[in-house]
Write an enzyme that holds these catalytic residues in place. Structure first.
Site: not given
Ligand code: ZN
Length: 270
Positions: A2-3, A90, A109, A152
């Site tokens: 999931p983002e 789960h 998981r 950077r």
């Protein structure tokens, strides 16, 4: 995994069930996910009223009237199931509300997490303390990026994935936003002009907002009936498209940066 858009959609969906509701029953069905559930979780949440929900980076926050916030992370495989017909293997945490809704946190998981944090001290909570601004919030500006990138030599791709620079941006979204802003992902961060950063910021927001919109506005859309995690069907312009033509006439290439694939078009990304 999931983002940010999936987490945002989850939070918005959960809010339709939880905001203003009293949690009447809490069932913790195993001792831990990535780390142990807080031992006081059931005691703190049972009888608490939810006063609001929000998101920080890829964390979902459930605020309560007990000055304590439940913070969840979906890890690799986590999702909330709404009013499941029966509790599944789960479903590790199950909440029931005063209106009789059942919300089950399912995580096969177990890379996810659930924590309790004093609401007044959320900003100082270690996972949040060093986070950069939200990509959809007012803190992400071209000037912020220019300061963060100054001097950077690391690539702009890797700098945008650094959670201290911007919170919660994932690989797909960085690739897509850089393509839309026509910035080469291998450019040193400090060498990118302010004009380019001014193109980039709205594209970061647009790619996230479009994904959030594609995910629908309710958790029922997100937790699809087939039980699949709600990855959004999305036609990415470069992500996963190595060898495909770009709209500019160039070809999408793949390189590896920081151990992860970057997709870009050398024809239009300079
Ligand atoms: Zn191109």
């Amino acid at each position: 995994m999931p983002e940010l858009p999936e987490v945002e959609t989850t939070v918005r969906g959960l809010a339709t069930m939880l905001d203003g509701e009293t949690i009447t029953r809490v069932s913790v069905r195993r001792p831990d996910l990535r780390r142990p559930f807080p031992p006081e979780l059931a005691q703190v949440l049972t009888g608490a009223r939810v006063t609001g929900l929000s998101r920080r980076a890829k964390y979902g926050l459930v605020h309560t009237n007990r000055a304590i916030t439940m913070v969840f992370h979906l890890g690799m495989s986590g999702r909330w199931r709404i009013d499941p017909g029966e509790i599944a293997k789960h479903d590790h945490l199950v909440l029931e509300t005063g209106h009789g809704h059942v919300l089950a946190l399912n995580d096969a998981r177990r890379f996810g997490s659930v924590d309790l944090v004093d609401t007044a001290a959320l900003d100082a909570w270690p996972p949040f303390a060093a986070l950069g601004p939200e990509p959809l919030g007012p803190g992400l500006t071209a000037a912020h990026l220019q300061r963060a990138f100054a001097g950077r030599i690391a690539s702009i791709k890797l700098l945008l994935l650094d959670q201290r620079v911007v919170a919660g941006l994932g690989n797909i979204y960085v690739c897509e936003a850089l393509h839309r802003a026509r910035i080469n992902p291998e450019r040193a961060g400090g060498s990118v002009s302010l004009a380019a950063l001014k193109r980039l910021v709205p594209e970061i927001r647009a790619v996230l907002e479009e994904s959030i919109a594609a995910g629908g506005s309710t958790l029922r859309d997100y937790a699809r009936p087939d039980g699949e995690l709600g990855y959004f069907a999305k036609d990415w312009r470069v992500y996963g498209r190595e060898g495909d033509p770009c709209a500019c006439g160039g070809t999408v290439a793949r390189v590896v940066q920081g151990g992860r694939s970057t997709f870009f078009c050398a024809g239009c990304q300079k």
